[in-house]
Scaffold this motif. Structure first.
Motif, PDB file in Angstrom:
ATOM      1  N   LYS A   1       0.866  -1.172   0.000  1.00  0.00           N
ATOM      2  CA  LYS A   1       0.000   0.000   0.000  1.00  0.00           C
ATOM      3  C   LYS A   1       0.902   1.219   0.000  1.00  0.00           C
ATOM      4  CE  LYS A   1      -4.241  -0.665   2.320  1.00  0.00           C
ATOM      5  NZ  LYS A   1      -5.002  -0.440   3.543  1.00  0.00           N
ATOM      6  N   GLN A   2       0.572   2.173  -0.821  1.00  0.00           N
ATOM      7  CA  GLN A   2       1.336   3.405  -0.808  1.00  0.00           C
ATOM      8  C   GLN A   2       0.805   4.298   0.314  1.00  0.00           C
ATOM      9  OE1 GLN A   2       0.591   4.310  -4.979  1.00  0.00           O
ATOM     10  NE2 GLN A   2       2.805   4.301  -5.284  1.00  0.00           N
ATOM     11  N   PHE A   3       1.722   5.018   0.937  1.00  0.00           N
ATOM     12  CA  PHE A   3       1.313   5.937   1.992  1.00  0.00           C
ATOM     13  C   PHE A   3       0.534   7.092   1.393  1.00  0.00           C
ATOM     14  CE2 PHE A   3       4.685   3.804   4.355  1.00  0.00           C
ATOM     15  CZ  PHE A   3       4.141   3.734   5.617  1.00  0.00           C
ATOM     16  N   ARG A   4      -0.417   7.593   2.152  1.00  0.00           N
ATOM     17  CA  ARG A   4      -1.191   8.757   1.735  1.00  0.00           C
ATOM     18  C   ARG A   4      -0.373  10.014   1.956  1.00  0.00           C
ATOM     19  NH1 ARG A   4      -6.961   8.228   2.183  1.00  0.00           N
ATOM     20  NH2 ARG A   4      -7.037  10.476   2.083  1.00  0.00           N
TER      21      ARG A   4
ATOM     22  N   THR B   1     -29.402  -0.596   4.891  1.00  0.00           N
ATOM     23  CA  THR B   1     -30.831  -0.885   4.878  1.00  0.00           C
ATOM     24  C   THR B   1     -31.359  -0.725   6.293  1.00  0.00           C
ATOM     25  OG1 THR B   1     -30.535  -2.407   3.041  1.00  0.00           O
ATOM     26  CG2 THR B   1     -32.584  -2.598   4.295  1.00  0.00           C
ATOM     27  N   LEU B   2     -32.344   0.147   6.428  1.00  0.00           N
ATOM     28  CA  LEU B   2     -32.962   0.408   7.726  1.00  0.00           C
ATOM     29  C   LEU B   2     -33.878  -0.750   8.113  1.00  0.00           C
ATOM     30  CD1 LEU B   2     -33.886   4.160   7.120  1.00  0.00           C
ATOM     31  CD2 LEU B   2     -31.864   3.246   8.281  1.00  0.00           C
ATOM     32  N   PRO B   3     -34.209  -0.862   9.392  1.00  0.00           N
ATOM     33  CA  PRO B   3     -35.121  -1.933   9.818  1.00  0.00           C
ATOM     34  C   PRO B   3     -36.443  -1.930   9.049  1.00  0.00           C
ATOM     35  CG  PRO B   3     -34.102  -0.923  11.724  1.00  0.00           C
ATOM     36  CD  PRO B   3     -33.698  -0.092  10.537  1.00  0.00           C
ATOM     37  N   SER B   4     -36.851  -0.762   8.553  1.00  0.00           N
ATOM     38  CA  SER B   4     -38.097  -0.669   7.781  1.00  0.00           C
ATOM     39  C   SER B   4     -37.964  -1.282   6.384  1.00  0.00           C
ATOM     40  CB  SER B   4     -38.510   0.795   7.640  1.00  0.00           C
ATOM     41  OG  SER B   4     -37.557   1.490   6.831  1.00  0.00           O
ATOM     42  N   GLY B   5     -36.711  -1.577   5.978  1.00  0.00           N
ATOM     43  CA  GLY B   5     -36.473  -2.111   4.651  1.00  0.00           C
ATOM     44  C   GLY B   5     -36.015  -1.049   3.663  1.00  0.00           C
ATOM     45  N   LEU B   6     -36.119   0.208   4.047  1.00  0.00           N
ATOM     46  CA  LEU B   6     -35.683   1.311   3.196  1.00  0.00           C
ATOM     47  C   LEU B   6     -34.157   1.343   3.144  1.00  0.00           C
ATOM     48  CD1 LEU B   6     -36.408   3.953   1.615  1.00  0.00           C
ATOM     49  CD2 LEU B   6     -36.200   5.133   3.819  1.00  0.00           C
ATOM     50  N   THR B   7     -33.581   1.444   1.939  1.00  0.00           N
ATOM     51  CA  THR B   7     -32.134   1.562   1.782  1.00  0.00           C
ATOM     52  C   THR B   7     -31.786   3.026   1.570  1.00  0.00           C
ATOM     53  OG1 THR B   7     -31.982  -0.646   0.824  1.00  0.00           O
ATOM     54  CG2 THR B   7     -30.135   0.834   0.409  1.00  0.00           C
ATOM     55  N   VAL B   8     -30.810   3.502   2.348  1.00  0.00           N
ATOM     56  CA  VAL B   8     -30.393   4.898   2.252  1.00  0.00           C
ATOM     57  C   VAL B   8     -28.881   4.984   2.042  1.00  0.00           C
ATOM     58  CG1 VAL B   8     -32.294   5.770   3.683  1.00  0.00           C
ATOM     59  CG2 VAL B   8     -30.134   5.132   4.759  1.00  0.00           C
ATOM     60  N   SER B   9     -28.456   6.129   1.544  1.00  0.00           N
ATOM     61  CA  SER B   9     -27.034   6.395   1.341  1.00  0.00           C
ATOM     62  C   SER B   9     -26.512   7.205   2.523  1.00  0.00           C
ATOM     63  CB  SER B   9     -26.814   7.237   0.080  1.00  0.00           C
ATOM     64  OG  SER B   9     -27.313   6.589  -1.045  1.00  0.00           O
ATOM     65  N   ILE B  10     -25.338   6.826   2.995  1.00  0.00           N
ATOM     66  CA  ILE B  10     -24.662   7.605   4.032  1.00  0.00           C
ATOM     67  C   ILE B  10     -23.237   7.874   3.541  1.00  0.00           C
ATOM     68  CG2 ILE B  10     -26.055   6.691   5.942  1.00  0.00           C
ATOM     69  CD1 ILE B  10     -23.613   4.900   6.646  1.00  0.00           C
ATOM     70  N   PRO B  11     -22.616   8.964   4.023  1.00  0.00           N
ATOM     71  CA  PRO B  11     -21.240   9.246   3.596  1.00  0.00           C
ATOM     72  C   PRO B  11     -20.298   8.114   4.001  1.00  0.00           C
ATOM     73  CG  PRO B  11     -22.206  11.131   4.738  1.00  0.00           C
ATOM     74  CD  PRO B  11     -23.147   9.976   4.930  1.00  0.00           C
ATOM     75  N   ALA B  12     -19.430   7.718   3.083  1.00  0.00           N
ATOM     76  CA  ALA B  12     -18.429   6.681   3.358  1.00  0.00           C
ATOM     77  C   ALA B  12     -17.155   7.335   3.883  1.00  0.00           C
ATOM     78  CB  ALA B  12     -18.142   5.890   2.087  1.00  0.00           C
ATOM     79  N   SER B  13     -16.238   6.517   4.296  1.00  0.00           N
ATOM     80  CA  SER B  13     -14.976   6.996   4.855  1.00  0.00           C
ATOM     81  C   SER B  13     -13.952   7.274   3.757  1.00  0.00           C
ATOM     82  CB  SER B  13     -14.413   5.944   5.808  1.00  0.00           C
ATOM     83  OG  SER B  13     -13.140   6.331   6.264  1.00  0.00           O
ATOM     84  N   ILE B  14     -13.131   8.299   3.985  1.00  0.00           N
ATOM     85  CA  ILE B  14     -11.976   8.551   3.117  1.00  0.00           C
ATOM     86  C   ILE B  14     -10.690   8.321   3.903  1.00  0.00           C
ATOM     87  CG2 ILE B  14     -13.219  10.215   1.690  1.00  0.00           C
ATOM     88  CD1 ILE B  14     -11.327  12.370   3.092  1.00  0.00           C
ATOM     89  N   SER B  15     -10.781   7.634   5.040  1.00  0.00           N
ATOM     90  CA  SER B  15      -9.608   7.424   5.890  1.00  0.00           C
ATOM     91  C   SER B  15      -8.497   6.737   5.112  1.00  0.00           C
ATOM     92  CB  SER B  15      -9.980   6.608   7.127  1.00  0.00           C
ATOM     93  OG  SER B  15     -10.335   5.304   6.751  1.00  0.00           O
ATOM     94  N   PHE B  16      -7.290   6.865   5.618  1.00  0.00           N
ATOM     95  CA  PHE B  16      -6.110   6.346   4.937  1.00  0.00           C
ATOM     96  C   PHE B  16      -6.228   4.866   4.612  1.00  0.00           C
ATOM     97  CE2 PHE B  16      -2.866   9.706   6.566  1.00  0.00           C
ATOM     98  CZ  PHE B  16      -3.615  10.691   5.967  1.00  0.00           C
TER      99      PHE B  16
ATOM    100  N   LYS C   1      -9.046   3.280   4.010  1.00  0.00           N
ATOM    101  CA  LYS C   1     -10.233   3.018   3.190  1.00  0.00           C
ATOM    102  C   LYS C   1     -10.110   3.538   1.761  1.00  0.00           C
ATOM    103  CE  LYS C   1     -12.705   1.402   6.612  1.00  0.00           C
ATOM    104  NZ  LYS C   1     -12.843  -0.001   6.786  1.00  0.00           N
ATOM    105  N   MET C   2      -9.196   4.498   1.528  1.00  0.00           N
ATOM    106  CA  MET C   2      -9.092   5.116   0.211  1.00  0.00           C
ATOM    107  C   MET C   2      -7.611   5.278  -0.141  1.00  0.00           C
ATOM    108  SD  MET C   2     -10.661   8.789  -1.087  1.00  0.00           S
ATOM    109  CE  MET C   2     -12.369   8.250  -1.246  1.00  0.00           C
ATOM    110  N   SER C   3      -7.241   4.810  -1.330  1.00  0.00           N
ATOM    111  CA  SER C   3      -5.853   4.927  -1.773  1.00  0.00           C
ATOM    112  C   SER C   3      -5.515   6.389  -2.052  1.00  0.00           C
ATOM    113  CB  SER C   3      -5.633   4.105  -3.042  1.00  0.00           C
ATOM    114  OG  SER C   3      -6.292   4.731  -4.141  1.00  0.00           O
ATOM    115  N   GLU C   4      -4.230   6.678  -2.159  1.00  0.00           N
ATOM    116  CA  GLU C   4      -3.791   8.040  -2.475  1.00  0.00           C
ATOM    117  C   GLU C   4      -4.306   8.468  -3.838  1.00  0.00           C
ATOM    118  OE1 GLU C   4      -2.154  11.797  -2.303  1.00  0.00           O
ATOM    119  OE2 GLU C   4      -2.607  10.381  -0.713  1.00  0.00           O
ATOM    120  N   THR C   5      -4.283   7.571  -4.814  1.00  0.00           N
ATOM    121  CA  THR C   5      -4.791   7.890  -6.154  1.00  0.00           C
ATOM    122  C   THR C   5      -6.275   8.221  -6.098  1.00  0.00           C
ATOM    123  OG1 THR C   5      -3.128   6.450  -7.147  1.00  0.00           O
ATOM    124  CG2 THR C   5      -5.037   7.009  -8.515  1.00  0.00           C
ATOM    125  N   ASP C   6      -7.049   7.422  -5.365  1.00  0.00           N
ATOM    126  CA  ASP C   6      -8.483   7.688  -5.233  1.00  0.00           C
ATOM    127  C   ASP C   6      -8.728   8.990  -4.484  1.00  0.00           C
ATOM    128  OD1 ASP C   6      -9.085   5.394  -6.620  1.00  0.00           O
ATOM    129  OD2 ASP C   6      -9.491   4.198  -4.826  1.00  0.00           O
TER     130      ASP C   6
END
Length: 135
Positions: free
Chosen positions: A43-46, A89-104, A106-111
């Protein structure tokens, strides 16, 4: 020991060899017997400077535009508007979007570079903000 608690060692590629970057890394390597097979995750360092520049940019936008939310909230908006999301997916069955992580880890330097450019473009379109220096 969890993955979070495991030490990270740095090596520099010289030709077809990986050479310890610091004495700390050398000490870890010396604990391995000659000829012993080891597992290596490449893995390349960020770029920490680019990461800091990103957060400074967010604060500049907040200050310049008088936004009534903090850098973390603006960061979440940027991620949502630029596809850096996780689906739950919530208990009601509804699927929602939440912000994902950009931590070192979780995300490459190129990304992250791509994300940074998308963030700059979105901030320019949304708030008329243009950064003076390139990421």
């Amino acid at each position: 020991m969890s993955k979070k608690d495991k030490p990270i060692y740095g090596f520099i590629r010289l030709g077809n060899a990986l050479v310890p970057a610091m004495n700390y890394d050398l000490a870890a390597l010396e604990s391995i017997a000659q000829g012993e097979l080891v597992k290596v995750e490449i893995k390349q360092f960020r770029n920490v400077g680019r990461h800091r520049a990103y957060w400074a940019m967010l604060q500049e936008v907040i200050d310049a535009c008088g936004l009534d939310y903090n850098a973390e909230k603006l960061h979440d908006l940027i991620k949502l508007h630029n596809g850096v999301i996780d689906f739950i997916t919530l208990p009601s069955g509804l699927t929602v979007s939440i912000p994902a992580s950009i931590s070192f880890d979780k995300m490459s330097e190129t990304d992250f570079q791509t994300f940074f450019r998308k963030a700059e473009t979105w901030l320019a379109k949304t708030y008329g903000y243009f950064r003076q220096e390139a990421a």
